[in-house]
Design a protein around this motif. Structure first.
Motif, PDB file in Angstrom:
ATOM      1  N   SER A   1     -68.459 -36.836  23.728  1.00  0.00           N
ATOM      2  CA  SER A   1     -68.687 -38.281  23.819  1.00  0.00           C
ATOM      3  C   SER A   1     -68.445 -38.909  22.464  1.00  0.00           C
ATOM      4  O   SER A   1     -68.724 -38.313  21.415  1.00  0.00           O
ATOM      5  CB  SER A   1     -70.110 -38.574  24.304  1.00  0.00           C
TER       6      SER A   1
ATOM      7  N   LYS B   1     -67.542 -46.518  22.991  1.00  0.00           N
ATOM      8  CA  LYS B   1     -66.537 -46.431  24.042  1.00  0.00           C
ATOM      9  C   LYS B   1     -65.349 -47.356  23.758  1.00  0.00           C
ATOM     10  O   LYS B   1     -64.251 -47.120  24.248  1.00  0.00           O
ATOM     11  CB  LYS B   1     -67.154 -46.798  25.387  1.00  0.00           C
TER      12      LYS B   1
ATOM     13  N   GLY C   1     -64.022 -36.450  27.004  1.00  0.00           N
ATOM     14  CA  GLY C   1     -64.607 -37.770  26.860  1.00  0.00           C
ATOM     15  C   GLY C   1     -63.568 -38.711  26.270  1.00  0.00           C
ATOM     16  O   GLY C   1     -62.668 -38.287  25.533  1.00  0.00           O
TER      17      GLY C   1
END
Length: 838
Positions: free
Chosen positions: A132, A136, A224
């Motif tokens: 991750s 984002k 991710g």
């Protein structure tokens, strides 16, 4: 090899084996297992019993248990198979973080004798976490004048897994201007960098959207993504450049507030505002770093503003950003790797691996009491710990391995001198200066059962009011025992005995824990006045000891019975008692005698009589104590022929109980001259009157003869068994129908003129007096014969059955402990009385 050399080798081997067994007398073995994380609860780790050389029966009999140094109980032992099982979910990342090696140390403790085994379980990582990115969506601003080949560091993806399961590669979506390269930094971490493959042209394309993907090396592969947006800017085509890409510094964990850490320097070759640099932490710097460090935006120097702790975190990676003031603003980056140096700031801690056992005072020297370990959060020499106890102590420490010790006895124990020892253990580390801590271990000496329970007193007197509530507490006895533990734990019980032929357990029961005695039902003083209870206190020792105490229970009388009128008998039936008297009666003439009894005793049974109401109060009087109703004056012609008297009977109790009786007196002329009238009537020539006269003469003669015989019999009895000059007594044991040898019979005769009543009194020293009275009033229409025994209804009913059997032609009525015999001639009465006396 010569014999002498062989002897030396054998002797050296013997010494080595002796020390080896001495060291492992408490710690007998070790085992190591390797399992993956996230195993299901109940999964088998290994056969612990087999690997440690233990039998299956030893696991249950010696109470094998597993203690984890991690705090949580991740493992348990199947007592039936001896297998080590997973007790709860194991998350390697939560347990060991990013550490490559993750080992859980277990201590296996068994008792009888007390032994310790060390077991290590290595937790292997599985690919259970996705890579991750901290953000984002990432936005970059790049000037169009930026030369091809320039690179821009991107955020590294984070993966909680380690080794091959961590982030292994990055990929970038296809783009004509940008490409991706990966840079390896210290610690094996991979940092993606965005590379400008060819010059930007803002006029052709002002914004580029790329997708960065991070891939781990697990099977299956997990990934991710992060969305990168690039805005192309004009002008200011040079960004600040640091002197070093990576700055490595170290600081002691005892560094104080405001200590400078490092001063990274970045330069921008542009002129004016485009070359002025401002320093700041990276946009994704974690809060743990921001809480500990501060940066000067103008100089770039970093200062300490929090407390470093080597035991919490040994190193920090800090991203520093340098931006110029141009338009658009250009940005440079560097990394600071800070290593925290350990100092001796943690005192050692003493941990009881097992709780100390209680030791009997006859335990031999060397008996293991408890297993103790020491730990220090510091590292190196700062974490090396030694344990000591004071000299001359009755106990000693026996070292085993890796800061583990056994606390054993080192001398004779005497509970009578010291019942509980407090063993002070001191732990000292090897730091400079050394730190130490102390812990007191309580050791209890077990006693033997050599003291019986002792009551506070051997006899208890309890006074209890009658008519109490069933289940109420009577008394609480108490005993004590000088012993300890089970030897001093007492239970109370009541020894079986008889009270009036019934087990005492039917009357009371005792609380076995606190000695409180409770009543099973309400007590009646008139039936039971005193009884005793044998209470036993018994300890729980082996063998148990006991002692007894006696509780005397005295029932106290309460005024719970109202007086009961036994004569005139008709009063008990709620109707008037009719009496006749001649008008020629003088003052003091006995009309009747009201008799009442009270089932209570003492003051509660003292009865007084009072004339409450009368048609003519001046004509009658009632004796306060005997209840005799007499005339106060001579009857006059003016007095009404019908007189009504209401007599109130009270006892002397509190509260006062009372009853009333109504007597109706009929005044008649000529009633006082029955013999004269009889003689006058005999002179009449009538044949019918002559027969009546003859019958009367025969009746009078019969009555006289029977009366004489009765008195003669009574005189004989009185001579034989006389106890006083005014009474005639005999023991009831002489009669076949009575079984109580303590009761006696007393007959009292009224001598005032004609026979009006005969009182038969019976009683003993413990029970209330009983009264049998025969009342024969010549003024009444019928001759009444009344027997009363208020203390015992059962015996009285038996007497009535005897009366019924002996006098079948008579009519008897039993009501409220009274018997009335109607229409019975005097002969039958005297005959029955004589038979009963005999």
């Amino acid at each position: 090899m010569t014999k002498r050399m062989r002897y030396r080798v054998w002797k050296w081997q013997s010494v080595c084996w002796y020390h080896f067994f001495l060291l492992w007398s408490t710690i007998d073995g070790q085992a190591r297992y390797t399992i993956p994380e996230e195993m299901k609860q109940g999964s088998v780790v290994g056969n612990l019993a087999k690997d440690l050389g233990l039998g299956i029966s030893q696991i249950f009999e010696r109470k094998l248990r597993v203690a984890s140094e991690a705090g949580k109980q991740y493992f348990s032992v199947n007592a039936g198979k001896g297998e080590l099982l997973v007790n709860e979910r194991i998350d390697r990342e939560a347990l060991c973080g990013q550490s490559v090696s993750c080992v859980l140390s277990l201590q296996v403790v068994i008792e009888k004798p007390l032994q310790l085994y060390r077991v290590e379980v290595e937790i292997q990582d599985i690919n259970d976490n996705y890579p991750s990115f901290p953000s984002k969506d990432v936005t970059l601003e790049i000037a169009e004048s930026t030369a091809a080949g320039a690179y821009f560091p991107l955020e590294s993806a984070q993966d909680l897994d380690v080794g091959v399961n961590s982030v292994r590669s990055y990929s970038l979506s296809k783009d004509d201007v940008f490409s991706l390269r990966t840079k390896n930094v210290s610690g094996g971490r991979k940092v993606p960098e965005l590379v400008l493959s060819k010059s930007l042209d803002r006029e052709k394309k002002a914004q580029h959207k790329l997708q960065l993907t991070a891939l781990d090396g697990g099977n299956p592969v997990r990934s991710g993504t992060s969305q990168i947006t690039i805005n192309v800017l004009d002008n200011n085509d040079n960004f600040p450049v640091f002197e070093k890409n990576v700055y490595k510094v170290s600081m002691g964990e005892n560094s104080v507030y405001g200590t400078p850490v490092v001063k990274p320097i970045a330069k921008d070759i542009d002129d004016g505002a485009n070359g002025e640099v401002e320093y700041s932490f990276g946009s994704h710097t974690p809060d743990t770093v921001l809480s500990l460090f501060n940066i000067d935006s103008l100089t770039g120097e970093i200062f300490l503003k929090g407390k470093l702790d080597f035991e919490t975190n040994t190193n920090y990676v800090i991203d520093i950003s340098a931006k110029d003031k141009g338009t658009p603003r250009m940005e440079g980056h560097c990394t600071i790797q800070l290593e925290v140096l350990d100092v001796n700031d943690n005192a050692p801690e003493i941990v009881l691996t097992s709780q100390p056992n209680s030791v009997p005072e006859d335990a031999p020297s060397g008996t293991v009491i408890a297993l103790i370990s020491a730990k220090d959060l510091d590292s190196g020499d700062n974490g090396k710990v030694t344990l000591k106890i004071p000299r001359g102590s009755t106990f000693s420490l026996k070292p085993s391995f890796s800061n583990n010790y056994a606390l054993v006895t080192n001398g004779v124990l005497d509970r009578e001198s010291v019942s509980e020892h407090s063993v002070e253990i001191t732990a000292t580390d090897s730091g400079s200066p050394p730190l130490s801590s102390k812990k007191t271990v309580p050791v209890t000496i077990i006693d033997v059962n050599d003291n019986p329970p002792v009551f506070t007193q051997p006899y208890y007197n309890v006074y209890l009011k009658e008519n109490g509530v069933p289940g109420s507490i009577l008394y609480s006895v108490s005993a004590s025992d000088l012993d300890l533990g089970e030897n001093a734990k007492l239970s109370y019980s009541i020894l079986d005995s008889k009270v009036q032929g019934v087990s005492v357990s039917s009357y009371v029961y005792i609380n076995s824990d606190n000695g409180s005695i409770y009543s099973m039902h309400s007590f009646d003083y008139e039936k039971l006045k005193v009884f005793q209870i044998q209470v036993q206190a018994k300890d729980q020792g082996s063998p148990s000891l006991s002692s007894n105490a006696t509780v005397h229970v005295f029932i106290l009388d309460q005024n719970d019975n109202a007086p009961i009128v036994i004569y005139p008998s008709s009063a008990a039936l709620g109707s008037l008692s009719h009496q006749r008297m001649p008008r020629s009666a003088k003052a003091g003439h006995l009309i009747t005698k009201v008799t009442a009894v009270d089932a209570d005793s003492g003051h509660n049974a003292w009865i007084s009589y009072k004339l409450a109401e009368a048609t003519d109060a001046s004509l009658f009087t009632v004796n306060l104590y005997t209840g005799e109703v007499r005339t106060k004056r001579a009857v006059s012609e003016q007095d009404d022929s019908s007189q009504r008297l209401l007599i109130e009977i009270k006892d002397d109790g509190e509260p006062v109980q009372s009853a009333t009786v109504t007597v109706s007196v009929l005044l008649e002329d000529g009633l006082h001259e029955p013999i004269l009238d009889l003689r006058q009537k005999t002179a009449e020539p009538s044949k019918k009157n002559g027969r009546i006269t003859l019958y009367l003469i025969l009746s009078l003669a019969s009555v006289s003869v029977l009366s004489l015989m009765t008195f003669l019999i009574l005189a004989v009895k009185c001579i034989r068994n006389s106890r006083s000059s005014g009474s005639c007594c005999m023991r009831r044991s002489d009669c076949d129908d009575y079984k109580n040898p303590n009761r006696n019979l007393q007959i009292q005769l009224n001598t005032d003129g004609p026979i009006k009543y005969v009182e038969v009194l019976g009683g003993d020293m413990l029970s209330q007096s009983q009264s049998f009275r025969s009342c024969m009033s010549p003024m009444s229409e019928y001759s009444d014969f009344t027997f009363v025994k208020p203390s015992s209804t059962t015996d009285f009913k038996e007497m009535i059955s005897v009366l019924d059997a002996s006098l079948p032609d008579s009519t008897w009525t039993f009501e409220s402990q009274q018997v009335r015999m109607n229409k019975i001639d005097f002969k039958s009465t005297v005959h029955f009385l004589c038979d009963w006396i005999m």
